[in-house]
Enzyme design. Structure first.
Site, PDB file in Angstrom:
ATOM      1  N   LYS A 203       0.818  -1.220   0.000  1.00 24.84           N
ATOM      2  CA  LYS A 203       0.000   0.000   0.000  1.00 24.84           C
ATOM      3  C   LYS A 203       0.848   1.265   0.000  1.00 24.84           C
ATOM      4  CE  LYS A 203      -4.401  -1.953   1.095  1.00 24.84           C
ATOM      5  NZ  LYS A 203      -5.455  -2.270   2.047  1.00 24.84           N
ATOM      6  N   ARG A 239      -3.394 -10.129   4.659  1.00 19.00           N
ATOM      7  CA  ARG A 239      -3.832 -10.187   3.259  1.00 19.00           C
ATOM      8  C   ARG A 239      -2.683  -9.641   2.408  1.00 19.00           C
ATOM      9  NH1 ARG A 239      -6.246  -6.900  -0.490  1.00 19.00           N
ATOM     10  NH2 ARG A 239      -7.838  -7.881  -1.794  1.00 19.00           N
TER      11      ARG A 239
HETATM   12  N1  HH2 Z   1      -7.517  -3.919   0.621  1.00 20.27           N
HETATM   13  C1  HH2 Z   1      -7.849  -3.935  -0.688  1.00 20.27           C
HETATM   14  C2  HH2 Z   1      -8.919  -4.719  -1.136  1.00 20.27           C
HETATM   15  N2  HH2 Z   1      -9.624  -5.489  -0.287  1.00 20.27           N
HETATM   16  N3  HH2 Z   1      -9.998  -6.291   1.906  1.00 20.27           N
HETATM   17  C3  HH2 Z   1      -9.698  -6.283   3.204  1.00 20.27           C
HETATM   18  N4  HH2 Z   1     -10.383  -7.041   4.058  1.00 20.27           N
HETATM   19  N5  HH2 Z   1      -8.672  -5.518   3.705  1.00 20.27           N
HETATM   20  C4  HH2 Z   1      -7.920  -4.715   2.899  1.00 20.27           C
HETATM   21  O1  HH2 Z   1      -7.010  -4.022   3.410  1.00 20.27           O
HETATM   22  C5  HH2 Z   1      -8.231  -4.692   1.492  1.00 20.27           C
HETATM   23  C6  HH2 Z   1      -9.302  -5.493   1.033  1.00 20.27           C
HETATM   24  C7  HH2 Z   1      -7.053  -3.122  -1.653  1.00 20.27           C
HETATM   25  O2  HH2 Z   1      -5.974  -3.861  -2.133  1.00 20.27           O
HETATM   26  P1  HH2 Z   1      -5.938  -4.666  -3.519  1.00 20.27           P
HETATM   27  O3  HH2 Z   1      -6.961  -5.749  -3.565  1.00 20.27           O
HETATM   28  O4  HH2 Z   1      -4.543  -5.127  -3.773  1.00 20.27           O
HETATM   29  O5  HH2 Z   1      -6.235  -3.559  -4.598  1.00 20.27           O
HETATM   30  P2  HH2 Z   1      -7.533  -3.121  -5.397  1.00 20.27           P
HETATM   31  O6  HH2 Z   1      -8.622  -2.810  -4.427  1.00 20.27           O
HETATM   32  O7  HH2 Z   1      -7.061  -1.917  -6.172  1.00 20.27           O
HETATM   33  O8  HH2 Z   1      -7.946  -4.277  -6.282  1.00 20.27           O
END
Ligand code: HH2
Length: 258
Positions: A203, A239
């Site tokens: 992040k 995660r």
């Molecule tokens: N962060 C993201 C998405 N889903 N779910 C939980 N429970 N906690 C988190 O911190 C979280 C999440 C964002 O990260 P990422 O999936 O890599 O990116 P994007 O939302 O751009 O697909």
């Protein structure tokens, strides 16, 4: 928890798992590398994103869920009840809802009736606008109060309490300082009595604390340090994008704690 974003626009891995075959191969690899569960999502929630329609989200995730059924434990990263319903039918065990059951009024019933595990995450505002000047008097206690209220809501609507985990929502309506304060004071969330999930992998706050004020992502080294710090403060689910490296780092941290 390994991250498989079946999206063209996620903040750190845009497009690498957008093709179903790539997503399926990544999920299998993450499971072999030691992920306990793989989080499959068809909608980016990065700052500024506006969401995807239901049929497009289904088109992205269903082929992946079909292929992983039976071989890989799966979590579905969605705020939509219809996506969760299809995912649970295809064997998903956990519903990861970044809106903590606030976006789709039918989702709580799908989770309760499906006897699924549930992750409730804190977010201030919505992805489109959440990074516009977020302010808190006391970020840890405000996030804890929110999660406690959402936990009660889920339990009152039939979700078994012992199936619910809580997540501070690193980067969701928070400044760099808020994110690091939350990680440092994770004990305030652990005190709620449910497992705590932390998603800090790659992040932007990690890149920003290292001196790049405009960073959109953070490096692996910083992700590992943040995961270990969260683990030492009581997080039990991390995660992450880079499963092998996190499994190794956390194994060493666990050996030290023992
Ligand atoms: N962060 C993201 C998405 N889903 N779910 C939980 N429970 N906690 C988190 O911190 C979280 C999440 C964002 O990260 P990422 O999936 O890599 O990116 P994007 O939302 O751009 O697909």
């Amino acid at each position: 928890m390994g991250i498989v974003n079946v999206t063209p626009d996620s903040f750190s891995d845009a497009g690498v798992n957008f093709a179903s075959a790539d997503a399926i191969a990544s999920a299998r690899r993450m499971y072999r590398e030691g992920a306990a569960i793989v989080d499959v999502g068809g909608e980016s929630t990065r700052p500024g994103s506006g969401g995807v329609p239901l049929d497009e989200e289904l088109r992205r995730v269903v082929p992946v869920l079909e292929a992983l059924q039976r071989d890989v434990p799966v979590s579905i990263d969605t705020a939509k009840s219809e996506v969760a319903r299809r995912a649970l039918d295809l064997g998903a065990e956990l519903v990861n809802d970044v809106t903590a059951l606030r976006a789709d009024p039918e989702l709580v019933e799908v989770v309760a009736e499906g006897h699924a595990y549930l992750c409730l995450m804190h977010m201030r505002g919505e992805p489109r606008t959440m990074q516009v000047n977020p302010t808190y008097d006391d970020v840890a206690s405000e996030v804890a109060a929110f999660l406690e209220e959402r936990l009660r809501f889920a339990v009152d609507h039939g979700v078994a309490e012992d199936r619910i985990c809580l997540d501070p929502g690193i980067g969701f309506g928070k400044t760099v300082e808020h994110n690091f304060e939350l990680l440092g004071r994770l004990d305030v969330l652990v005190a709620l009595g449910r497992p705590v999930l932390v998603g800090v992998s790659r992040k932007s706050s990690l890149g920003r604390i290292l001196g790049d004020a405009d960073a959109k992502t953070g490096p692996l080294s910083a992700s590992l340090a943040a995961a270990v710090a969260a683990y030492e403060r009581g997080a039990t689910i991390l995660r992450v994008h880079d499963v092998k490296e996190h499994v190794e780092a956390l194994a060493v941290a666990a050996a030290v704690s023992r």
